[in-house]
Every structure is written in structure tokens, then in C-alpha cells.
Design an enzyme around this catalytic site. Structure first.
Site, PDB file in Angstrom:
ATOM      1  N   LYS A  22       0.834  -1.211   0.000  1.00  0.00           N
ATOM      2  CA  LYS A  22       0.000   0.000   0.000  1.00  0.00           C
ATOM      3  C   LYS A  22       0.870   1.264   0.000  1.00  0.00           C
ATOM      4  O   LYS A  22       0.660   2.174  -0.787  1.00  0.00           O
ATOM      5  CB  LYS A  22      -0.904  -0.015   1.227  1.00  0.00           C
ATOM      6  N   ASN A  23       1.867   1.288   0.878  1.00  0.00           N
ATOM      7  CA  ASN A  23       2.638   2.520   1.024  1.00  0.00           C
ATOM      8  C   ASN A  23       3.621   2.754  -0.122  1.00  0.00           C
ATOM      9  O   ASN A  23       4.244   3.807  -0.201  1.00  0.00           O
ATOM     10  CB  ASN A  23       3.385   2.536   2.365  1.00  0.00           C
ATOM     11  N   ARG A  92      -5.715   9.958   3.424  1.00  0.00           N
ATOM     12  CA  ARG A  92      -4.901  10.932   4.141  1.00  0.00           C
ATOM     13  C   ARG A  92      -3.573  11.201   3.462  1.00  0.00           C
ATOM     14  O   ARG A  92      -2.981  12.241   3.625  1.00  0.00           O
ATOM     15  CB  ARG A  92      -4.692  10.471   5.572  1.00  0.00           C
ATOM     16  N   CYS A 116      -5.274  12.834  11.708  1.00  0.00           N
ATOM     17  CA  CYS A 116      -5.799  11.492  11.576  1.00  0.00           C
ATOM     18  C   CYS A 116      -5.819  10.839  12.935  1.00  0.00           C
ATOM     19  O   CYS A 116      -5.467  11.455  13.939  1.00  0.00           O
ATOM     20  CB  CYS A 116      -4.989  10.676  10.581  1.00  0.00           C
ATOM     21  N   ARG A 121      -1.198  15.494  11.730  1.00  0.00           N
ATOM     22  CA  ARG A 121      -0.415  15.017  10.581  1.00  0.00           C
ATOM     23  C   ARG A 121       0.088  16.249   9.819  1.00  0.00           C
ATOM     24  O   ARG A 121      -0.449  16.612   8.769  1.00  0.00           O
ATOM     25  CB  ARG A 121      -1.347  14.174   9.720  1.00  0.00           C
ATOM     26  N   PRO A 122       1.133  16.930  10.373  1.00  0.00           N
ATOM     27  CA  PRO A 122       1.602  18.156   9.729  1.00  0.00           C
ATOM     28  C   PRO A 122       2.214  17.885   8.357  1.00  0.00           C
ATOM     29  O   PRO A 122       2.682  16.764   8.094  1.00  0.00           O
ATOM     30  CB  PRO A 122       2.661  18.694  10.703  1.00  0.00           C
ATOM     31  N   ASP A 124       4.327  20.449   7.043  1.00  0.00           N
ATOM     32  CA  ASP A 124       5.292  21.541   6.909  1.00  0.00           C
ATOM     33  C   ASP A 124       6.539  21.140   6.106  1.00  0.00           C
ATOM     34  O   ASP A 124       7.046  21.923   5.296  1.00  0.00           O
ATOM     35  CB  ASP A 124       5.691  22.076   8.304  1.00  0.00           C
ATOM     36  N   LEU A 125       7.018  19.918   6.294  1.00  0.00           N
ATOM     37  CA  LEU A 125       8.249  19.500   5.606  1.00  0.00           C
ATOM     38  C   LEU A 125       8.005  19.333   4.102  1.00  0.00           C
ATOM     39  O   LEU A 125       8.875  19.624   3.281  1.00  0.00           O
ATOM     40  CB  LEU A 125       8.787  18.197   6.200  1.00  0.00           C
ATOM     41  N   ASP A 314       4.294   1.108  12.121  1.00  0.00           N
ATOM     42  CA  ASP A 314       3.075   0.442  11.650  1.00  0.00           C
ATOM     43  C   ASP A 314       2.950  -0.989  12.194  1.00  0.00           C
ATOM     44  O   ASP A 314       1.857  -1.548  12.236  1.00  0.00           O
ATOM     45  CB  ASP A 314       3.043   0.395  10.110  1.00  0.00           C
ATOM     46  N   ILE A 336       7.435   7.670  16.634  1.00  0.00           N
ATOM     47  CA  ILE A 336       7.074   8.306  15.362  1.00  0.00           C
ATOM     48  C   ILE A 336       5.762   9.074  15.463  1.00  0.00           C
ATOM     49  O   ILE A 336       5.679  10.228  15.035  1.00  0.00           O
ATOM     50  CB  ILE A 336       6.969   7.255  14.214  1.00  0.00           C
ATOM     51  N   ARG A 406      -8.650  -0.581   4.594  1.00  0.00           N
ATOM     52  CA  ARG A 406      -7.813   0.451   3.953  1.00  0.00           C
ATOM     53  C   ARG A 406      -6.411  -0.070   3.659  1.00  0.00           C
ATOM     54  O   ARG A 406      -5.722   0.456   2.784  1.00  0.00           O
ATOM     55  CB  ARG A 406      -7.698   1.678   4.860  1.00  0.00           C
TER      56      ARG A 406
HETATM   57  C1  UD1 Z   1       4.271   6.999   6.072  1.00  0.00           C
HETATM   58  C2  UD1 Z   1       3.390   5.790   5.948  1.00  0.00           C
HETATM   59  C3  UD1 Z   1       2.818   5.393   7.304  1.00  0.00           C
HETATM   60  C4  UD1 Z   1       3.955   5.203   8.312  1.00  0.00           C
HETATM   61  C5  UD1 Z   1       4.853   6.429   8.345  1.00  0.00           C
HETATM   62  C6  UD1 Z   1       6.085   6.261   9.216  1.00  0.00           C
HETATM   63  C7  UD1 Z   1       2.488   6.043   3.714  1.00  0.00           C
HETATM   64  C8  UD1 Z   1       1.296   6.242   2.860  1.00  0.00           C
HETATM   65  N1  UD1 Z   1       2.301   6.102   5.042  1.00  0.00           N
HETATM   66  O1  UD1 Z   1       3.445   8.068   6.527  1.00  0.00           O
HETATM   67  O2  UD1 Z   1       2.095   4.177   7.160  1.00  0.00           O
HETATM   68  O3  UD1 Z   1       3.404   5.021   9.599  1.00  0.00           O
HETATM   69  O4  UD1 Z   1       5.331   6.733   7.003  1.00  0.00           O
HETATM   70  O5  UD1 Z   1       6.819   5.167   8.810  1.00  0.00           O
HETATM   71  O6  UD1 Z   1       3.563   5.778   3.234  1.00  0.00           O
HETATM   72  N2  UD1 Z   1       6.064  15.005  10.096  1.00  0.00           N
HETATM   73  C9  UD1 Z   1       6.148  16.367  10.353  1.00  0.00           C
HETATM   74  N3  UD1 Z   1       6.002  17.227   9.294  1.00  0.00           N
HETATM   75  C10 UD1 Z   1       5.802  16.789   8.021  1.00  0.00           C
HETATM   76  C11 UD1 Z   1       5.730  15.406   7.789  1.00  0.00           C
HETATM   77  C12 UD1 Z   1       5.871  14.535   8.846  1.00  0.00           C
HETATM   78  O7  UD1 Z   1       6.322  16.795  11.483  1.00  0.00           O
HETATM   79  O8  UD1 Z   1       5.688  17.622   7.105  1.00  0.00           O
HETATM   80  C13 UD1 Z   1       6.195  14.052  11.227  1.00  0.00           C
HETATM   81  C14 UD1 Z   1       4.901  13.239  11.435  1.00  0.00           C
HETATM   82  O9  UD1 Z   1       3.958  13.932  12.232  1.00  0.00           O
HETATM   83  C15 UD1 Z   1       5.422  11.991  12.110  1.00  0.00           C
HETATM   84  C16 UD1 Z   1       6.808  11.815  11.491  1.00  0.00           C
HETATM   85  O10 UD1 Z   1       7.147  13.066  10.901  1.00  0.00           O
HETATM   86  O11 UD1 Z   1       5.541  12.206  13.476  1.00  0.00           O
HETATM   87  C17 UD1 Z   1       6.888  10.728  10.446  1.00  0.00           C
HETATM   88  O12 UD1 Z   1       5.925  10.968   9.457  1.00  0.00           O
HETATM   89  P1  UD1 Z   1       6.157  10.551   7.934  1.00  0.00           P
HETATM   90  O13 UD1 Z   1       7.412   9.776   7.810  1.00  0.00           O
HETATM   91  O14 UD1 Z   1       6.005  11.776   7.105  1.00  0.00           O
HETATM   92  O15 UD1 Z   1       4.915   9.603   7.702  1.00  0.00           O
HETATM   93  P2  UD1 Z   1       3.972   9.565   6.431  1.00  0.00           P
HETATM   94  O16 UD1 Z   1       4.751   9.758   5.192  1.00  0.00           O
HETATM   95  O17 UD1 Z   1       2.801  10.443   6.682  1.00  0.00           O
END
Ligand code: UD1
Length: 427
Positions: A22-23, A92, A116, A121-122, A124-125, A314, A336, A406
Site C-alpha cells: 500500500k505505502n 490521508r 488522523c 499530521r503536519p 510543513d516539511l 506500523d 514516530i 484500507r
Molecule cells: C508513512 C506511511 C505510514 C507510516 C509512516 C512512518 C504512507 C502512505 N504512510 O506516513 O504508514 O506510519 O510513514 O513510517 O507511506 N512530520 C512532520 N512534518 C511533516 C511530515 C511529517 O512533522 O511535514 C512528522 C509526522 O507527524 C510523524 C513523522 O514526521 O511524526 C513521520 O511521518 P512521515 O514519515 O512523514 O509519515 P507519512 O509519510 O505520513
């Protein structure tokens, strides 16, 4: 509403094939917008989030069709750069379309994906990465508006320029968005502190097939040097390491001896290492793995979730389910996501002994679990309830299992093929 009735206490046996990831498929589907071409994407799992991605692709003007487990996408006809809220909210991780649309059109307008069940679920990055590539980014009334100077519209010059992007955290989604948008930038882009997850490597493989010059994927520095678009791409999505981990934890919970095929055991070694230390017999081969568990397991010590190659967040709820009846303690430290122990309250209904405080959860293994009515509140937490129910005495009803669909093609069907007693019913 459909519920699942699970009769626990049966050990698992047999062999099943694991679905595509999925991811990995979601960012690849988004990336297919980047250039006008035809993609044949094999090993796609039939999931709600995949259908939500196809709906977004169609909204943007692509043709997107299923044929068995293959999805055909023709992105030559892309005619839009906006995704309405209704489509964004269905999935999401739809923010992953940002880099692809910006890369294709020089501008993109998406509504915010929102928080979520795992906490805020920011993004910003993701937005910083687009800014670094030269896009102006505004967020007004929950809408993200991105545009690059000098963009000449659909498929013309995108106005993006290669840059050094240093991510404050190795975010999976932000790394993917940056890689995809960077393909359309003029000059080289270097992404530092990049996520190293296997899904990043799979996306890089697809982007390479699309004509991108990328290296370093799987390591902390990913470099994107340029792009020579191709007209036609055939690509196979990697196996789902979390679906595989789920079935391994299910066998650890229920006992038995099962084989998973079409997997890459190295991708989930962090999970098999712990299960092995807890007393499961794990036999990995190149594209398959076998797990056997007969006696009572030992406590798993301390399990800390970290970015790959660390223990995946996960899989944390799933291993928690597997640890409930172990002889001893297993401590989980969740690094995480903020809100990832929601399954604990429902697992306690089955008789589990779990203490949680902030980002730490301590499981003291009990002799036995007993069936109860539980509510699936999120995807992996819901799968953890199913996993625990397999090892519980008597009957468990998992209510609202829709979240589970999902992420799993048919978790109930797969487990039933391995001998589990799971019955769907409506009420
Ligand atoms: C992806 C996976 C999800 C998995 C996660 C961590 C998909 C579709 N989903 O989610 O199943 O649990 O990786 O392995 O691939 N963060 C920020 N700012 C940002 C982006 C992220 O602060 O702009 C923080 C998030 O809140 C979180 C951490 O970074 O605490 C990791 O998130 P991220 O690696 O971005 O996860 P996803 O890509 O959303």
C-alpha cells in the site's frame, strides 16, 4: 454495519502470498502524473486508498483502470491541477500528489489532508521542500496553493529549480514529494536526511523507469539529477512488509506454522528479529519466510519504533498483540506518532495487561486472553485486535472493521485460508 466474528484458539497453517505494498503503490500512482505517459503498474493491492488515488487521477484528466492486479494509467491527458476536498479527505496520504502535480503543471491546489487517528499530521516539511525548489506556497482556508515563477502551464516549463533540501525529520511522505517534484526541476536536487524506507527505493525505481536520473535512494542522501521522459513504463510494486508483519504476528499469537510467499524478508527483519528473540522459529529465504510457534513465547524486552531500518511504527500494534500472552514483559516506545496506543484500551477488553504513559506502553504477558466485543478504531490497531483475537479463548467480535480494509486486500480471507475462523456478519 459489517462486523467480524472470530473464534480464537485455532493454530494457523499453510502458505499465502502477500499483497503488493500500500505505502509503495500510493506515491507511485501520484508520480504517474509527473509526465504524460502510459504506466502499467503490476502487483497493485485492491484497497480503498488505491481506488481513492485512481479517483484523483481521473479527476486530473488521466485514464486509470484495473485489470486483475494491474492498474493502467494514461496521464497524457492531464487537464487540471486541483484536487477538491471531497477527494483529498478520502485518503490521508493524498498530499503526495502535491509534488507530482506541481512538477507536471508548475502549480497545484490541494486542500489540507487534515489530522488522523494517529494524531496531528503536519505537512510543513512537504511544503518546505516545494519552497526550496522555487515554488511559492500559501495555505489559506485549509487550501494549499503552490506555484512556481516562470511556469508555463500544463506540461510546459515548470519553473522549479534544483536545490539542496535538508529535511528536519526523515519524513517518508516529504522525501517522496521532494523526489517527485525534483524530477521536474532544472538542475540537480540533493535531499539530505531523506527517509530510507524500502517504499522510497520502490518509488525511485518507478521514477527511474519513467526516465529520472536518481541515486542514493535507500540512504540518507538522495540526488535527483534530471529527467528524460519515456512514453511507456511497466513496473511491479514491491511486496507489503507491514501486511507480511501482520501475518507473522498473527501466527505468533495463534501458534502454528505458516509460510508467506512473494515477500522480501530483509524489509521486515526488525520484526522477525524480535519475534525470533521471543521464541518463534523464523526461516527466511529469498522471496519467502516461514514462521513457527509452538510453546509460550518470552517477553520481547524493549521495542523502540524508529525510521527504517528500525522497528516500524506500523508494526508496533501488531507486535503488541503478539506479546500479550508472552511469559514476561514487553515495553514499547513509540517515537514516530503521538497517538499510537489506541489499540491498548480495546486489547484490555480481551484481558491484556497493558500500562501506557505518554509514548511508552508496558505489556505484562498473561496466561490467556478471552474473547470480547472490540472496536477497530484505526487500520493497524484494528488489525492488532484481529491478531489478538486469534489467540484468545472463545469468540471476539471486531466492530467496524472498515478501517482494516484500507490496508489489507482481505485480511479475513487471508487468515481464513490459514485456518482461522472468521465470519463476517451484518447488524
Ligand atoms: C508513512 C506511511 C505510514 C507510516 C509512516 C512512518 C504512507 C502512505 N504512510 O506516513 O504508514 O506510519 O510513514 O513510517 O507511506 N512530520 C512532520 N512534518 C511533516 C511530515 C511529517 O512533522 O511535514 C512528522 C509526522 O507527524 C510523524 C513523522 O514526521 O511524526 C513521520 O511521518 P512521515 O514519515 O512523514 O509519515 P507519512 O509519510 O505520513
Amino acid at each position: 454495519m459489517t462486523h467480524w466474528r472470530i473464534r480464537g484458539g485455532e493454530s494457523l497453517s499453510g502458505s499465502v502470498r502477500v499483497q503488493g505494498a500500500k505505502n509503495a503503490v500510493l506515491p507511485i500512482l501520484a508520480a504517474s502524473v509527473l509526465t504524460g505517459c502510459e504506466t502499467e503498474l503490476q502487483n497493485c493491492p485492491r484497497l480503498r486508498d488505491v481506488d481513492a488515488s485512481l479517483a484523483i487521477l481521473r479527476h486530473l484528466g488521466c485514464r486509470a483502470e484495473w485489470d486483475g492486479d494491474t492498474v493502467y494509467i494514461d496521464s497524457r491527458g492531464v487537464s487540471g491541477y486541483t484536487i477538491p476536498e471531497k477527494l483529498m479527505l478520502q485518503m490521508r496520504s493524498s498530499v503526495i500528489f502535491l509534488g507530482a502535480i506541481l512538477g507536471r503543471c508548475g502549480c497545484a491546489r490541494l486542500s489540507m489532508p487534515g489530522g488522523c487517528e494517529l494524531g496531528p499530521r503536519p505537512v510543513d516539511l512537504h511544503l518546505e521542500a516545494m519552497r526550496a525548489l522555487g515554488a511559492h506556497v500559501e495555505c489559506v482556508d485549509n487550501v494549499i496553493d503552490c506555484a512556481a515563477d516562470g511556469a508555463s502551464g500544463l506540461s510546459g516549463a515548470t519553473g522549479l529549480s534544483g536545490a539542496v533540501i535538508r529535511l528536519a525529520l526523515p519524513s517518508v511522505g516529504a522525501t517522496e514529494n521532494a523526489m517527485i517534484a525534483a524530477c521536474a526541476a532544472k538542475g540537480a536536487t540533493v535531499i539530505e536526511n531523506a527517509a530510507r524506507e524500502p517504499e522510497i527505493v520502490d518509488l525511485a525505481g518507478y521514477l527511474r523507469a519513467l526516465g529520472a536520473d536518481i541515486d542514493g535512494d535507500g540512504g540518507p542522501v538522495v540526488t535527483v539529477r534530471g529527467f528524460a521522459p519515456r512514453e511507456r513504463v511497466r513496473y511491479r510494486v514491491m511486496p507489503d512488509r507491514i501486511a507480511a508483519s501482520t501475518l507473522l504476528c498473527a501466527c505468533a499469537c495463534a501458534g502454528g506454522d505458516i509460510e508467506l510467499t512473494d515477500v522480501t524478508p530483509g524489509h521486515f527483519a526488525a520484526v522477525t528479529d524480535v519475534l525470533g528473540a521471543m521464541g518463534c522459529r523464523i526461516t527466511p529465504a529469498s522471496d519467502r519466510v516461514r514462521i513457527a510457534r509452538s510453546g509460550r513465547m518470552r517477553g520481547g524486552g524493549t521495542v523502540v519504533t524508529r525510521p527504517y531500518p528500525g522497528f516500524p511504527t506500523d508494526a508496533q500494534p501488531l507486535l503488541m498483540a503478539a506479546s500479550l500472552c508472552a511469559d514476561g514483559t514487553t515495553v514499547f516506545v513509540e517515537n514516530i506518532f503521538e497517538n499510537r496506543f489506541r489499540q491498548a484500551a480495546e486489547l484490555r477488553r480481551l484481558g491484556a495487561l497493558i500500562r501506557t504513559e505518554g509514548r511508552v506502553a508496558a505489556v505484562t504477558g498473561v496466561e490467556r486472553l478471552r474473547g470480547a466485543d472490540v472496536l477497530a478504531e484505526d487500520l493497524r490497531g484494528g488489525a492488532a485486535l484481529v491478531t489478538a483475537a486469534l489467540g484468545a479463548e472463545g469468540e471476539t467480535v471486531v466492530k467496524d472493521p472498515g478501517h482494516i480494509d484500507r490496508g489489507y486486500e482481505s485480511l479475513d480471507g487471508t487468515l481464513s485460508r490459514l485456518g482461522a475462523h472468521i465470519e463476517k456478519y451484518m447488524n
